[in-house]
Design a protein around this motif. Structure first.
Motif, PDB file in Angstrom:
ATOM      1  N   PRO A  16      -7.388  18.442   8.609  1.00 46.47           N
ATOM      2  CA  PRO A  16      -6.519  19.611   8.456  1.00 46.47           C
ATOM      3  C   PRO A  16      -5.913  19.631   7.054  1.00 46.47           C
ATOM      4  N   ALA A  17      -5.803  20.830   6.496  1.00 51.33           N
ATOM      5  CA  ALA A  17      -5.268  20.936   5.127  1.00 51.33           C
ATOM      6  C   ALA A  17      -4.601  22.293   4.925  1.00 51.33           C
ATOM      7  N   ARG A  18      -3.581  22.571   5.679  1.00 51.33           N
ATOM      8  CA  ARG A  18      -2.811  23.801   5.504  1.00 51.33           C
ATOM      9  C   ARG A  18      -1.471  23.387   4.915  1.00 51.33           C
ATOM     10  N   PHE A  19      -1.184  23.823   3.709  1.00 57.05           N
ATOM     11  CA  PHE A  19       0.016  23.373   3.025  1.00 57.05           C
ATOM     12  C   PHE A  19       0.517  24.463   2.081  1.00 57.05           C
ATOM     13  N   THR A  20       1.720  24.276   1.596  1.00 56.43           N
ATOM     14  CA  THR A  20       2.296  25.158   0.589  1.00 56.43           C
ATOM     15  C   THR A  20       2.376  24.368  -0.704  1.00 56.43           C
TER      16      THR A  20
END
Length: 183
Positions: A16-20
């Motif tokens: 997973p790689a959902r970031f700001t």
């Protein structure tokens, strides 16, 4: 896509790689370009070379580029009251509620940033005049399809913060100011 896939000859693994991403950089090598004191010592070619260190494709993946100038020393101890963070937080929370409601039927999407660009384009209630402004700007700023959709998502978010149902020219114009080269 919200994930990073590492592929090897025998297998691939998805993480997973959902970031700001929030980043900062100086405007030039000496850090004083645009300073009201006028003390920048960099040549135009040095400034251009410094700015080119970030590739176009990487820059295109950053939704908002905001230039923040130095705060004059006298303003640091100013007693003038600014808008409190709590008021800003409340506006953002209301915008997120609107976005959650908009995407209730779109699996895995809770906010404009995670929605497919084409979905926002067709379901984001964009006024025809706003769409026209964005299309004209896309040509003059040489926006990629990714850049076009990113501007649209930012404009939809600005409209949500303003509690507006439709994306107007004003929202698109503000979103365009956050693109590199947008004034």
């Amino acid at each position: 896509d919200g994930k990073v896939v590492i592929a090897r000859a025998t297998m691939s693994v998805a993480f997973p790689a959902r970031f700001t991403l929030v980043g900062a950089s100086n405007p030039c090598p000496c850090g004083r370009l645009g300073d009201p004191t006028g003390k920048c010592i960099c040549s135009p070619s040095e400034v251009e070379r410094y700015a080119s260190r970030m590739s176009g494709p990487l820059s295109d993946r950053i939704d908002m580029h905001v230039a923040v100038g130095a705060v004059p020393l006298g303003d640091l101890s100013s007693s003038e009251n600014a808008e409190p963070s709590s008021a800003i937080r409340d506006r953002v929370a209301r915008a997120r509620v609107r976005q959650n409601a908009r995407f209730v039927r779109l699996r895995g999407v809770q906010c404009n940033a995670h929605a497919p660009g084409r979905w926002i384009d067709s379901h984001g209630y964009v006024e025809p005049s706003a769409r026209g402004l964005l299309q004209k700007a896309a040509g003059s700023l040489s926006l990629s399809a990714r850049g076009y959709h990113r501007v649209l998502k930012v404009a939809r978010t600005i409209a949500d913060i303003d509690q507006d149902d439709a994306v107007t020219e004003r929202h698109v114009a503000e979103a365009l100011r956050y693109r590199p080269g947008g004034k």
